[in-house]
Motif scaffolding. Sequence first.
Motif, short mmCIF file in Angstrom:
data_model
loop_
_atom_site.label_atom_id
_atom_site.label_comp_id
_atom_site.label_asym_id
_atom_site.label_seq_id
_atom_site.Cartn_x
_atom_site.Cartn_y
_atom_site.Cartn_z
N GLU A 144 0.83 -1.21 0.00
CA GLU A 144 0.00 0.00 0.00
C GLU A 144 0.86 1.26 0.00
O GLU A 144 0.52 2.26 -0.65
CB GLU A 144 -0.93 -0.01 1.21
N ARG A 145 1.99 1.23 0.71
CA ARG A 145 2.88 2.38 0.71
C ARG A 145 3.36 2.69 -0.70
O ARG A 145 3.37 3.86 -1.13
CB ARG A 145 4.09 2.14 1.63
N GLN A 146 3.78 1.65 -1.41
CA GLN A 146 4.26 1.84 -2.77
C GLN A 146 3.13 2.33 -3.68
O GLN A 146 3.33 3.19 -4.53
CB GLN A 146 4.85 0.54 -3.30
N ARG A 147 1.95 1.77 -3.51
CA ARG A 147 0.81 2.16 -4.34
C ARG A 147 0.42 3.61 -4.10
O ARG A 147 -0.02 4.31 -5.01
CB ARG A 147 -0.38 1.23 -4.04
N LEU A 148 0.60 4.07 -2.86
CA LEU A 148 0.29 5.46 -2.51
C LEU A 148 1.41 6.41 -2.88
O LEU A 148 1.23 7.63 -2.85
CB LEU A 148 0.01 5.56 -1.00
N GLY A 149 2.56 5.87 -3.21
CA GLY A 149 3.70 6.71 -3.58
C GLY A 149 4.31 7.43 -2.40
O GLY A 149 4.86 8.52 -2.55
N LEU A 150 4.25 6.82 -1.21
CA LEU A 150 4.78 7.44 0.00
C LEU A 150 6.24 7.04 0.24
O LEU A 150 6.71 6.04 -0.31
CB LEU A 150 3.92 7.07 1.20
N SER A 151 6.91 7.80 1.07
CA SER A 151 8.34 7.61 1.29
C SER A 151 8.66 6.27 1.95
O SER A 151 7.95 5.83 2.87
CB SER A 151 8.89 8.75 2.15
N ALA A 152 9.74 5.66 1.49
CA ALA A 152 10.19 4.40 2.11
C ALA A 152 10.79 4.65 3.48
O ALA A 152 10.99 3.71 4.26
CB ALA A 152 11.23 3.74 1.20
N ASP A 153 11.06 5.91 3.82
CA ASP A 153 11.59 6.26 5.14
C ASP A 153 10.48 6.47 6.17
O ASP A 153 10.77 6.90 7.29
CB ASP A 153 12.44 7.54 5.04
N SER A 154 9.24 6.22 5.79
CA SER A 154 8.12 6.42 6.71
C SER A 154 8.29 5.54 7.95
O SER A 154 8.93 4.48 7.90
CB SER A 154 6.80 6.07 6.01
N LEU A 155 7.71 6.01 9.05
CA LEU A 155 7.84 5.32 10.34
C LEU A 155 7.22 3.93 10.30
O LEU A 155 6.05 3.78 9.95
CB LEU A 155 7.17 6.15 11.44
N LYS A 156 8.01 2.92 10.66
CA LYS A 156 7.51 1.55 10.69
C LYS A 156 6.98 1.23 12.09
O LYS A 156 7.55 1.66 13.10
CB LYS A 156 8.61 0.56 10.32
N ILE A 157 5.89 0.47 12.12
CA ILE A 157 5.30 0.04 13.39
C ILE A 157 4.84 -1.41 13.26
O ILE A 157 4.73 -1.94 12.14
CB ILE A 157 4.10 0.92 13.81
N GLN A 158 4.58 -2.01 14.39
CA GLN A 158 4.05 -3.38 14.41
C GLN A 158 2.59 -3.32 14.85
O GLN A 158 2.26 -2.72 15.87
CB GLN A 158 4.85 -4.27 15.36
N GLU A 164 1.89 -7.98 12.52
CA GLU A 164 2.53 -7.67 11.24
C GLU A 164 3.19 -6.29 11.29
O GLU A 164 2.78 -5.41 12.05
CB GLU A 164 1.48 -7.70 10.11
N TRP A 165 4.22 -6.13 10.45
CA TRP A 165 4.92 -4.86 10.37
C TRP A 165 4.43 -4.08 9.17
O TRP A 165 4.11 -4.63 8.12
CB TRP A 165 6.42 -5.08 10.28
N GLY A 166 4.36 -2.77 9.36
CA GLY A 166 3.94 -1.89 8.27
C GLY A 166 4.33 -0.47 8.59
O GLY A 166 5.33 -0.22 9.29
N TYR A 167 3.56 0.48 8.10
CA TYR A 167 3.87 1.90 8.27
C TYR A 167 2.70 2.61 8.95
O TYR A 167 1.55 2.41 8.59
CB TYR A 167 4.15 2.55 6.92
N ARG A 168 3.03 3.45 9.93
CA ARG A 168 2.01 4.22 10.62
C ARG A 168 1.45 5.28 9.67
O ARG A 168 2.20 5.96 8.95
CB ARG A 168 2.60 4.89 11.86
#
Length: 282
Positions: A144-158, A164-168
């Motif tokens: 979803e992050r890639q599909r939204l075109g958001l930064s890969a440096d976004s904050l990761k959370i569990q 599961e791990w993803g992005y806040r």
Amino acid sequence: MPKKYHPVSRDEEHSIDGGFPEKGVLLPQSEHDQDQDIPTTQRRTRNGLPNHWIWLVHAVLLSFSITMFAMSFCRKTGSPSDPKFLENIGTYSPLFPAVKYEKQKYSLAPIIKDSPYVGYGPSVDRAWDSVANDVADIMITEEERQRLGLSADSLKIQNPKTGEWGYRAGVEVFHQLHCLNLLRQVIYKKEYYGQKELGGDVGDADSAEDLFGHVDHCIEALRENLMCQGDVSVFTFKKFPELEDQGIEGNWPDFSINHMCRNFEAIKKWNNDHAASWDYHA
């Protein structure tokens, strides 16, 4: 090659030299008549194809035309709540399944007398908390992050529910409401929200510079959104008897008009059902 002969019917006798041949005279068979002697499955068209193949081709072409028409019709008239339809008119969002459209008539008078969101005090704060603050942040996946075109440096959370791990991530409508609520509090800073014990962005600001830096951010966020959405609904002007009773003359804008709105409660429910963090977010 010898020709085939057949008896002439009375309807055909008139076409021969304008007279009537003797009964029993045999004439050459036409090509059409010769076809009558050939089994149906063996008949062929002038291009050499059997007749049933021609009909099959017609059926295939007709089916294709109907299918393309149906697809075009559905694309143009698809439900506005259909995720595919939404993605065609905007950027992708994982909240598309929660979007439900409904007609709403604004209840906006020229002068507001009674609204749970206007003014200041505990009851008004509770009303604003329910739409702007009592909401969670969600988590989006790598896909979803890639599909939204958001930064890969976004904050990761569990995700506390799934592990599961993803992005806040936050949802814009709640950020925009938070900004509008801040502007309301600044308006009533002197009367109420300047007290530090009340908490919030106004009372807790370290300095006027910090506070108005936040205000400028919110003004810009709301400006961008209003210009992006570009509401083209139309209102008229009229006299309001209740204003004239107060000595206020003239024609005033009538903002009580119909809009096509997304159901806010459905969006809020989806957001909180997918909560990944309840920490405060600006």
